[in-house]
Design an enzyme around this catalytic site. Structure first.
Site, PDB file in Angstrom:
ATOM      1  CG  HIS A   1      -2.070  -0.791   1.635  1.00 11.57           C
ATOM      2  ND1 HIS A   1      -2.801  -0.994   0.359  1.00 11.57           N
ATOM      3  CD2 HIS A   1      -2.146  -1.989   1.895  1.00 11.57           C
ATOM      4  CE1 HIS A   1      -3.729  -1.846   0.662  1.00 11.57           C
ATOM      5  NE2 HIS A   1      -3.273  -3.284   1.375  1.00 11.57           N
TER       6      HIS A   1
ATOM      7  CG  ASP B   1      -2.522  -5.064   4.969  1.00 10.89           C
ATOM      8  OD1 ASP B   1      -1.818  -3.800   5.045  1.00 10.89           O
ATOM      9  OD2 ASP B   1      -4.022  -4.560   4.316  1.00 10.89           O
ATOM     10  CD  GLU B   2      -4.711  -6.397   1.601  1.00  7.84           C
ATOM     11  OE1 GLU B   2      -4.334  -4.876   0.748  1.00  7.84           O
ATOM     12  OE2 GLU B   2      -5.823  -6.505   1.433  1.00  7.84           O
ATOM     13  CB  ALA B   3       3.130  -7.221   1.584  1.00  3.33           C
TER      14      ALA B   3
END
Length: 229
Positions: free
Chosen positions: A165, A221-223
């Site tokens: 992000h 998150d979401e890496a």
């Protein structure tokens, strides 16, 4: 962080009148909650031209949950300081005590930051990564919001998202993984570049001192690095 928000209110009532109200708390935070409760017990009788109480007697109150929060995301949907103040007012009415301020994400970086280094200028993040010059906060804006929250007994826990992000960071610095690698619109920091660690360290060194709270949220998150190995 845990603050003592316990309070009690004693409202003696005799002969149809209340001349003195007693508030007791162990801390400033408890006093603020007591005053908020009291403000909701008093109303103005326009016909009689007097203030009246909805209740007389004894109140002892404290929160069941130490963390009672609201999250606002100004990275995806910029909100001017006056809106943040309105939200803080509303939180105080409901005795909510934590504003989780999601400051940065892929879409924008609206937070004031500066610092000249050999390989980069932190101010580029502020200049290049906001939605527009009008949709970013000045240093005075941030100080005002933080002071406004503090005066209402509200903690501000900031979130500066990493290592994913960070597409907004990519606009300012060459520190991100190629988007074609991880098939995502989300920016991801590239750990193979020494510059990445220099920028991340400098960013957090610059933003953390703004906040009084013990915690700073880093997202994490979401890496999707697996796709890039």
């Amino acid at each position: 962080e845990h603050t003592d928000e316990w309070y009690e209110i004693v409202i003696p009532f005799s002969s149809g009148e209340c001349r003195t109200i007693f508030l007791h708390s162990h801390s400033l935070f408890g006093a603020l909650r007591a005053l908020e409760t009291l403000s909701q017990l008093i109303y103005f009788d326009f016909d009689a031209d007097v203030y009246r109480l909805r209740y007389a007697g004894f109140i002892q109150d404290w929160p069941f949950f130490a963390y009672r929060g609201v999250l606002i995301d100004t990275a995806r949907h910029f909100q001017p300081p006056r809106v943040l103040r309105h939200i803080l007012d509303s939180m105080s009415y409901a005795k909510l005590n934590v504003l989780h301020w999601h400051v940065s994400d892929d879409q924008s970086w609206p937070f004031p930051i500066a610092g000249q280094f050999d390989a980069f200028d932190l101010a580029d993040l502020y200049r290049k990564s906001a939605f527009s010059a009008q949709e970013r906060y000045s240093a005075a804006d941030v100080r005002d919001v933080l002071q406004y929250a503090n005066s209402r007994g509200i903690r501000v826990v900031p979130e500066f998202d990493t290592p994913a992000h960070v597409a907004s960071w990519c606009k300012a610095f060459d520190i991100c993984v190629d988007v074609a690698c991880h098939h995502s619109s989300s920016g991801i920091l590239d750990p193979s570049k020494p510059l990445t660690f220099e920028v991340v360290r400098a960013v957090y060194d610059a933003v953390v001192p703004w906040f009084r709270d013990t915690y700073v949220h880093i997202g994490n998150d979401e890496a999707n690095y697996a796709a890039c190995v």
